[in-house]
Scaffold this motif. Structure first.
Motif, PDB file in Angstrom:
ATOM      1  N   TYR A   1       0.800  -1.234   0.016  1.00  0.00           N
ATOM      2  CA  TYR A   1       0.121   0.054   0.085  1.00  0.00           C
ATOM      3  C   TYR A   1       0.910   1.179  -0.107  1.00  0.00           C
ATOM      4  O   TYR A   1       0.528   2.344  -0.584  1.00  0.00           O
ATOM      5  N   GLU A   2       1.887   1.202   0.696  1.00  0.00           N
ATOM      6  CA  GLU A   2       2.882   2.604   0.642  1.00  0.00           C
ATOM      7  C   GLU A   2       3.360   2.817  -0.483  1.00  0.00           C
ATOM      8  O   GLU A   2       3.658   3.930  -0.756  1.00  0.00           O
ATOM      9  N   SER A   3       3.804   1.883  -1.572  1.00  0.00           N
ATOM     10  CA  SER A   3       4.334   2.251  -2.728  1.00  0.00           C
ATOM     11  C   SER A   3       3.442   2.776  -3.379  1.00  0.00           C
ATOM     12  O   SER A   3       3.761   3.866  -4.373  1.00  0.00           O
ATOM     13  N   ILE A   4       2.012   2.526  -3.677  1.00  0.00           N
ATOM     14  CA  ILE A   4       0.715   3.329  -4.141  1.00  0.00           C
ATOM     15  C   ILE A   4       0.821   4.592  -3.476  1.00  0.00           C
ATOM     16  O   ILE A   4       0.488   5.805  -4.198  1.00  0.00           O
TER      17      ILE A   4
ATOM     18  N   ILE B   1      -3.076   5.249   3.145  1.00  0.00           N
ATOM     19  CA  ILE B   1      -3.209   4.134   3.402  1.00  0.00           C
ATOM     20  C   ILE B   1      -4.402   3.384   3.841  1.00  0.00           C
ATOM     21  O   ILE B   1      -5.113   2.578   3.546  1.00  0.00           O
ATOM     22  N   ASP B   2      -4.745   4.254   4.958  1.00  0.00           N
ATOM     23  CA  ASP B   2      -6.056   4.125   5.627  1.00  0.00           C
ATOM     24  C   ASP B   2      -7.440   4.078   4.457  1.00  0.00           C
ATOM     25  O   ASP B   2      -8.301   3.338   4.195  1.00  0.00           O
ATOM     26  N   ALA B   3      -7.298   5.163   3.364  1.00  0.00           N
ATOM     27  CA  ALA B   3      -8.330   5.222   2.466  1.00  0.00           C
ATOM     28  C   ALA B   3      -8.271   3.941   1.429  1.00  0.00           C
ATOM     29  O   ALA B   3      -8.981   3.533   1.036  1.00  0.00           O
ATOM     30  N   LEU B   4      -6.980   3.627   1.115  1.00  0.00           N
ATOM     31  CA  LEU B   4      -6.468   2.509   0.167  1.00  0.00           C
ATOM     32  C   LEU B   4      -6.982   1.129   0.682  1.00  0.00           C
ATOM     33  O   LEU B   4      -7.505   0.249  -0.163  1.00  0.00           O
TER      34      LEU B   4
END
Length: 414
Positions: free
Chosen positions: A144-147, A180-183
């Motif tokens: 997730y962090e990469s995005i 990240i919370d949203a993704l």
């Protein structure tokens, strides 16, 4: 590491969620050693491990339940005995007799509630961990962090997400953790829309989202981030299984309790046993499949656990269980003779009644004495008045008669 905690559950449940999240991360890393990277399997194993850690509390609650099944008839007789009596003495007697029954069986009224009070915070924290898996599993978070890093470096990314994907709450200053919370709430269709709206990041989004969906896959056709409504079949299997397992679990518990059908609490218990399975089905229908998977796995574990506990207690005589409970209770606190306390209460009540009766008799006696004295004075006055009528006013005879009257009443003498 500091940023990692920003997306985790905070407040009172924070420390418990952090501990449970650590267990979940250990399970995921252990399975990764065998090239098994599946969040759904982690949730199932995680649920079983956490439920297993709570077995001592469950056994304690089951002991209280079985002792209660033998104790409840006596408690119901006490309730019937003092039904409709609201005076202080009756309420005090009912309380003492109830406490005497609990002491007789070595039970504590709070024993049935305490395990539940301890279990509830764990369950709520467990829900938060499963709902926020990227915050607790480092390998999943990195995907997730990469995005999120790519989105953060894209101008006006927050407005694009709000206008095209209806993702609100983000701004140009939003942190990586907020993104990240949203993704983490994205489902299969949302990832494809995200790649279309950010063509410059389409490769990063596609590559990492494919890995995320593989990790979140369950039974081949389900994604734990999706809701059952988004994929009716086989998505509806999760709420259906939730209702079925919850219904059997509550039925199993009801049979274990052995509650009398005519008991006052029987009707409310029956209503609760009908409501809870339907409520669990509704929850699993509206929330991500991962939450429903946890619910089903927890019910299955508790059904197996209850079956094993029932077999265990079938080998133990209930009278022996009561005897052990009484001995354990005596070691914890001083034994109280409630029968003696009831006798003392009855004596106090009798003495109180006697004192009131004595006070009433004394009051009546004093009243009669005052009344007699008053009548005597009235009679004396009447006699004097009657005698005075025979003498001429102002004469020596009249004055002599007045002096005679004063002497007879005890006044006027020196």
């Amino acid at each position: 590491m500091t940023n990692l905690f920003l997306t985790q559950s905070g407040g009172i449940l924070g420390p418990i969620a952090s501990l449970l999240g650590w267990i979940l991360n250990v399970i995921y890393e252990f399975l990764s050693l065998f090239h098994i990277e599946n969040a759904a399997l982690c949730i199932i194993l995680f649920t079983f491990i956490v439920k297993a850690l709570m077995i001592p509390l469950t056994i304690k609650q089951q002991k209280f339940t079985r002792i209660s099944s033998k104790m409840n008839p006596e408690l119901m007789k006490i309730q019937e005995k003092y039904k409709g009596k609201r005076d202080e003495v009756s309420m005090r007697k009912q309380q003492l007799e109830t406490q005497a029954v609990y002491q007789k069986y070595g039970a504590n009224p709070t024993s049935g509630c305490l395990p539940m009070l301890i279990t509830l915070p764990i369950l709520f924290a467990l829900y938060q961990v499963i709902y926020r898996i990227p915050a607790y599993i480092g390998d999943i978070r990195s995907l997730y962090e990469s995005i999120a890093t790519g989105l953060q470096s894209t101008p006006d990314f927050a407005n694009t997400l709000a206008d095209n994907l209806k993702v609100t709450g983000l701004s140009a200053d939003s942190s990586i953790n907020s993104i990240i919370d949203a993704l983490s709430k994205f489902n299969t269709g949302t990832w494809a829309d995200l790649a279309k709206n950010f063509p410059n990041l389409s490769d990063v989004i596609t590559t990492n989202s494919d890995k995320i969906m593989h990790i979140n896959s369950f039974l081949g056709g389900l994604n734990i981030a999706d809701t059952p409504v988004s994929k009716m079949w086989p998505g509806l299997l999760v709420p259906i299984l939730a209702v079925a397992t919850q219904w059997y679990q509550t039925k199993q518990m009801t049979d274990t309790n052995g509650m009398d059908k005519n008991a006052p609490a029987a009707a409310s218990m029956k209503a609760m046993n009908t409501f809870m399975p339907l409520f669990s089905g509704f929850i699993c229908l509206t929330l991500p499949i991962g939450i429903g998977l946890y619910w089903v796995a927890g019910s299955v574990f508790q059904i197996i656990q209850q079956f094993a506990i029932n077999r265990h207690f079938e080998k133990i005589d209930i009278d022996k269980l009561v005897e052990q409970s009484v001995e354990k209770a005596k070691k914890k606190k001083k034994h109280v003779d409630y029968e003696k306390t009831l006798e003392e209460l009855a004596k106090k009540q009798t003495k109180s009644i006697g004192d009131k009766a004595g006070a009433y008799n004394n009051s009546a006696s004093n009243s009669n004495s005052i009344k007699n004295k008053a009548n005597s004075n009235v009679n004396t006055k009447e006699n004097n008045d009657s005698a005075n009528k025979n003498y001429k006013p102002g004469s020596i005879a009249e004055r002599a008669n007045l002096l005679k009257g004063m002497n007879s009443s005890g006044k006027g003498e020196k």
